[in-house]
Design a protein around this motif. Structure first.
Motif, PDB file in Angstrom:
ATOM      1  N   ASP A 284      -0.338  11.980 -12.900  1.00 15.64           N
ATOM      2  CA  ASP A 284      -1.607  11.699 -13.387  1.00 15.64           C
ATOM      3  C   ASP A 284      -1.488  10.016 -14.071  1.00 15.64           C
ATOM      4  O   ASP A 284      -2.118   9.622 -15.423  1.00 15.64           O
ATOM      5  N   ARG A 285      -0.858   9.002 -12.976  1.00 12.98           N
ATOM      6  CA  ARG A 285      -2.182   7.800 -13.447  1.00 12.98           C
ATOM      7  C   ARG A 285      -2.695   7.442 -13.697  1.00 12.98           C
ATOM      8  O   ARG A 285      -3.300   8.590 -12.636  1.00 12.98           O
ATOM      9  N   ASP A 286      -3.410   6.629 -13.485  1.00 14.43           N
ATOM     10  CA  ASP A 286      -4.607   5.823 -13.920  1.00 14.43           C
ATOM     11  C   ASP A 286      -4.806   5.742 -12.687  1.00 14.43           C
ATOM     12  O   ASP A 286      -4.471   5.221 -11.921  1.00 14.43           O
ATOM     13  N   ALA A 287      -5.957   7.063 -11.584  1.00 13.95           N
ATOM     14  CA  ALA A 287      -6.969   6.210 -10.334  1.00 13.95           C
ATOM     15  C   ALA A 287      -7.751   5.140 -10.381  1.00 13.95           C
ATOM     16  O   ALA A 287      -7.562   4.845  -9.157  1.00 13.95           O
ATOM     17  N   GLY A 288      -8.668   5.027 -11.416  1.00 11.74           N
ATOM     18  CA  GLY A 288      -9.022   3.573 -11.471  1.00 11.74           C
ATOM     19  C   GLY A 288      -8.042   2.696 -10.989  1.00 11.74           C
ATOM     20  O   GLY A 288      -7.850   1.618 -10.386  1.00 11.74           O
ATOM     21  N   GLU A 289      -7.061   1.541 -11.631  1.00  8.11           N
ATOM     22  CA  GLU A 289      -6.030   0.706 -11.576  1.00  8.11           C
ATOM     23  C   GLU A 289      -5.713   1.133  -9.843  1.00  8.11           C
ATOM     24  O   GLU A 289      -5.596  -0.333  -9.500  1.00  8.11           O
ATOM     25  N   LEU A 290      -5.313   1.817  -9.709  1.00  2.00           N
ATOM     26  CA  LEU A 290      -4.409   2.311  -8.405  1.00  2.00           C
ATOM     27  C   LEU A 290      -5.156   1.954  -7.115  1.00  2.00           C
ATOM     28  O   LEU A 290      -5.421   1.422  -6.104  1.00  2.00           O
ATOM     29  N   VAL A 291      -7.240   2.548  -7.339  1.00  2.00           N
ATOM     30  CA  VAL A 291      -8.033   2.153  -6.094  1.00  2.00           C
ATOM     31  C   VAL A 291      -8.094   0.360  -6.883  1.00  2.00           C
ATOM     32  O   VAL A 291      -8.304   0.310  -5.530  1.00  2.00           O
ATOM     33  N   ASP A 292      -8.536  -0.116  -7.576  1.00  2.00           N
ATOM     34  CA  ASP A 292      -8.130  -1.197  -7.901  1.00  2.00           C
ATOM     35  C   ASP A 292      -7.423  -2.057  -6.764  1.00  2.00           C
ATOM     36  O   ASP A 292      -7.406  -3.249  -6.183  1.00  2.00           O
ATOM     37  N   ARG A 293      -5.861  -1.756  -7.340  1.00  2.00           N
ATOM     38  CA  ARG A 293      -4.741  -2.829  -6.738  1.00  2.00           C
ATOM     39  C   ARG A 293      -4.812  -2.517  -4.864  1.00  2.00           C
ATOM     40  O   ARG A 293      -4.507  -3.449  -4.186  1.00  2.00           O
ATOM     41  N   LEU A 294      -5.347  -0.801  -4.799  1.00  4.84           N
ATOM     42  CA  LEU A 294      -4.987  -1.190  -3.084  1.00  4.84           C
ATOM     43  C   LEU A 294      -6.815  -1.450  -2.701  1.00  4.84           C
ATOM     44  O   LEU A 294      -6.425  -2.425  -1.092  1.00  4.84           O
ATOM     45  N   HIS A 295      -7.615  -1.823  -3.461  1.00  9.08           N
ATOM     46  CA  HIS A 295      -8.760  -2.814  -2.812  1.00  9.08           C
ATOM     47  C   HIS A 295      -8.708  -4.065  -2.899  1.00  9.08           C
ATOM     48  O   HIS A 295      -8.670  -4.586  -1.706  1.00  9.08           O
TER      49      HIS A 295
ATOM     50  N   THR B  31       0.958  -0.961  -0.290  1.00  7.43           N
ATOM     51  CA  THR B  31      -0.109  -0.340  -0.123  1.00  7.43           C
ATOM     52  C   THR B  31       0.723   1.326   0.443  1.00  7.43           C
ATOM     53  O   THR B  31       0.348   2.413  -0.902  1.00  7.43           O
ATOM     54  N   GLN B  32       1.416   1.252   0.756  1.00  5.57           N
ATOM     55  CA  GLN B  32       3.287   2.163   0.893  1.00  5.57           C
ATOM     56  C   GLN B  32       3.609   2.832  -0.986  1.00  5.57           C
ATOM     57  O   GLN B  32       3.948   3.638  -0.989  1.00  5.57           O
ATOM     58  N   ALA B  33       3.473   1.415  -1.606  1.00 12.56           N
ATOM     59  CA  ALA B  33       4.256   1.544  -2.312  1.00 12.56           C
ATOM     60  C   ALA B  33       4.012   1.892  -3.353  1.00 12.56           C
ATOM     61  O   ALA B  33       3.902   3.347  -4.127  1.00 12.56           O
ATOM     62  N   LEU B  34       2.789   1.526  -3.693  1.00  9.58           N
ATOM     63  CA  LEU B  34       1.214   2.616  -4.523  1.00  9.58           C
ATOM     64  C   LEU B  34       1.478   4.080  -4.078  1.00  9.58           C
ATOM     65  O   LEU B  34       1.399   4.649  -4.875  1.00  9.58           O
ATOM     66  N   LEU B  35       0.960   3.984  -2.900  1.00  8.28           N
ATOM     67  CA  LEU B  35       0.646   5.839  -3.084  1.00  8.28           C
ATOM     68  C   LEU B  35       2.589   6.443  -3.108  1.00  8.28           C
ATOM     69  O   LEU B  35       1.839   7.466  -3.434  1.00  8.28           O
ATOM     70  N   GLU B  36       2.991   5.736  -2.814  1.00  8.84           N
ATOM     71  CA  GLU B  36       4.626   6.617  -3.353  1.00  8.84           C
ATOM     72  C   GLU B  36       4.764   7.159  -4.860  1.00  8.84           C
ATOM     73  O   GLU B  36       4.785   7.963  -4.975  1.00  8.84           O
ATOM     74  N   VAL B  37       3.896   5.774  -5.923  1.00  6.24           N
ATOM     75  CA  VAL B  37       4.041   6.073  -7.241  1.00  6.24           C
ATOM     76  C   VAL B  37       2.647   7.410  -7.295  1.00  6.24           C
ATOM     77  O   VAL B  37       3.134   7.910  -7.659  1.00  6.24           O
ATOM     78  N   ALA B  38       1.803   6.838  -6.635  1.00  5.98           N
ATOM     79  CA  ALA B  38       0.292   7.819  -6.908  1.00  5.98           C
ATOM     80  C   ALA B  38       1.409   9.107  -6.537  1.00  5.98           C
ATOM     81  O   ALA B  38       0.903  10.358  -6.877  1.00  5.98           O
ATOM     82  N   ARG B  39       2.150   9.833  -5.703  1.00  8.58           N
ATOM     83  CA  ARG B  39       2.190  10.840  -5.063  1.00  8.58           C
ATOM     84  C   ARG B  39       3.716  11.158  -6.563  1.00  8.58           C
ATOM     85  O   ARG B  39       3.449  12.457  -6.844  1.00  8.58           O
ATOM     86  N   LYS B  40       4.502  10.396  -6.639  1.00  6.06           N
ATOM     87  CA  LYS B  40       5.425  10.742  -7.673  1.00  6.06           C
ATOM     88  C   LYS B  40       4.690  11.140  -8.755  1.00  6.06           C
ATOM     89  O   LYS B  40       5.311  11.696 -10.196  1.00  6.06           O
TER      90      LYS B  40
END
Length: 370
Positions: A179-190, A167-176
């Motif tokens: 413009d990354r697809d938010a839907g994909e991030l939400v699915d992986r976090l879920h 989870t921390q790694a995914l959030l770090e990638v999203a912060r950096k």
């Protein structure tokens, strides 16, 4: 509990030995005295003639001899017997209580947290050695249990840390990368969050099972199988696995929720750890005179018996035969084993000759009502 100071066991045994010798000596002297009395004396009037004759033959003499010579000698003999009883009793008590001293020392060592020490008392079997062997066996079980708990705690910490790290790694990638697809991030976090929740619930269930915090009820294992297979049928169809059941009424006593969890875990594992195509799962229940048996078998690759014997270890998934989807949290069979033990039952795992696994749970049979 608090106790007042008292005599040691060794001193008590010493005094007991000395007292016994004194009493025995006094009886012998009394017998010798009686043999020297007049046959018409009141002291011996009611004593059988045969007894008096026997003592008289052993200690001949008369009353005057007893008064003048035998009495002082008897007093000296009693003093010698007392001294001999005290010294010999102290020595014998020490020899007899030596094993108890070793057991006490081992108890003190175990009390400091060192469970690897063993008494290993030599010699033939007696009460002290049986106690020492029982204590050694208890220490061995405690050492194994503590080691198992330590491994479990380490594995649980690792498993709980993994989803947090992802989870921390995914959030770090999203912060950096805003413009990354938010839907994909939400699915992986879920998905990661679901896994963390499943693991936490499994740990809570495992703790509840260990504490036996349930009210026993009469349960029919065949109904548990029916409910579990109905729930898991969509998963079986998705995996291309055929479920077959052959159940007879199997009355047991325990927690319906826990026994349903046991059945569900077994069927779920049999579906997931199966052939990639045309897999099969057989679920049966049987009734025997003293117990009931739940048997779950599945097809699959040939399994090493050494691997099978470790599958009930927490967080061990048997990675060489586990699919990448629905892999679980590695507590399925560990939970099954704990639930079976909480119901005074047993879990047996064995590889099938044609490949796959055979799992048998045996539980005490419920007595007929009425």
């Amino acid at each position: 509990m608090p106790r007042r100071p008292g005599m040691s066991v060794r001193l008590k045994l010493t005094l007991s030995y000395a007292g016994f010798l004194m009493v025995a000596g006094a009886l012998m002297l009394a017998a010798a005295w009686l043999t020297g009395q007049d046959r018409q004396s009141v002291l011996v009037r009611y004593i059988p003639e045969r007894v008096i004759s026997m003592f008289g033959a052993l200690v001949p003499g008369n009353h005057a001899f007893l008064l003048r010579a035998f009495a002082p000698a008897a007093a000296v003999a009693q003093v010698c017997l007392l001294a001999f009883g005290l010294v010999g009793g102290w020595f014998l008590a020490g020899r007899m209580l030596a094993p108890l001293t070793r057991i006490t020392e081992a108890t003190r060592i175990a009390g400091t947290g060192s469970l690897s020490h063993r008494i290993d008392l030599p010699g033939r079997r007696d009460e002290f050695r049986e106690l020492a062997d029982a204590f050694d066996a208890m220490l061995a079980r405690l050492e194994a249990h503590v080691a198992e708990q330590q491994r479990f705690a380490a594995n649980a910490s690792h498993e709980l840390r993994t989803p947090l790290a992802i989870t921390q790694a995914l959030l770090e990638v999203a912060r950096k990368d805003p413009d990354r697809d938010a839907g994909e991030l939400v699915d992986r976090l879920h998905a990661v969050n679901v896994r963390a929740i499943d693991l936490t619930e499994a740990l809570l269930l495992l703790s509840r099972t260990d504490q036996r915090s349930f009210v026993p009820e009469q349960v029919d294992l065949s109904l548990m199988v029916e409910e579990a297979t109905e729930t898991l049928l969509p998963l079986a169809e998705k995996q291309g696995v055929t479920l077959e059941t052959s159940c007879e009424a199997a009355p047991a006593v325990g927690s319906p929720a826990l026994l349903l969890q046991l059945t569900t875990n077994l069927v779920h594992n049999a579906i997931i750890h199966n052939l990639r195509e045309h897999g099969r799962v057989w679920v049966t229940t049987r009734v025997r005179p003293t117990d009931v048996v739940l048997m779950v078998e599945n097809t699959g690759e040939r399994l090493d018996p050494a691997l099978v014997s470790t599958l009930t270890e927490p967080f061990l998934r048997g990675t060489e035969r586990t699919r990448t989807d629905h892999a679980g949290v590695g507590l399925g069979l560990a939970i099954v084993e704990r639930i079976a033990e909480a119901h005074d039952g047993t879990l047996t795992l064995a590889p099938r000759e044609d490949g796959g696994l055979r799992v048998a749970v045996r539980l005490p049979r419920a007595r007929p009502v009425g």
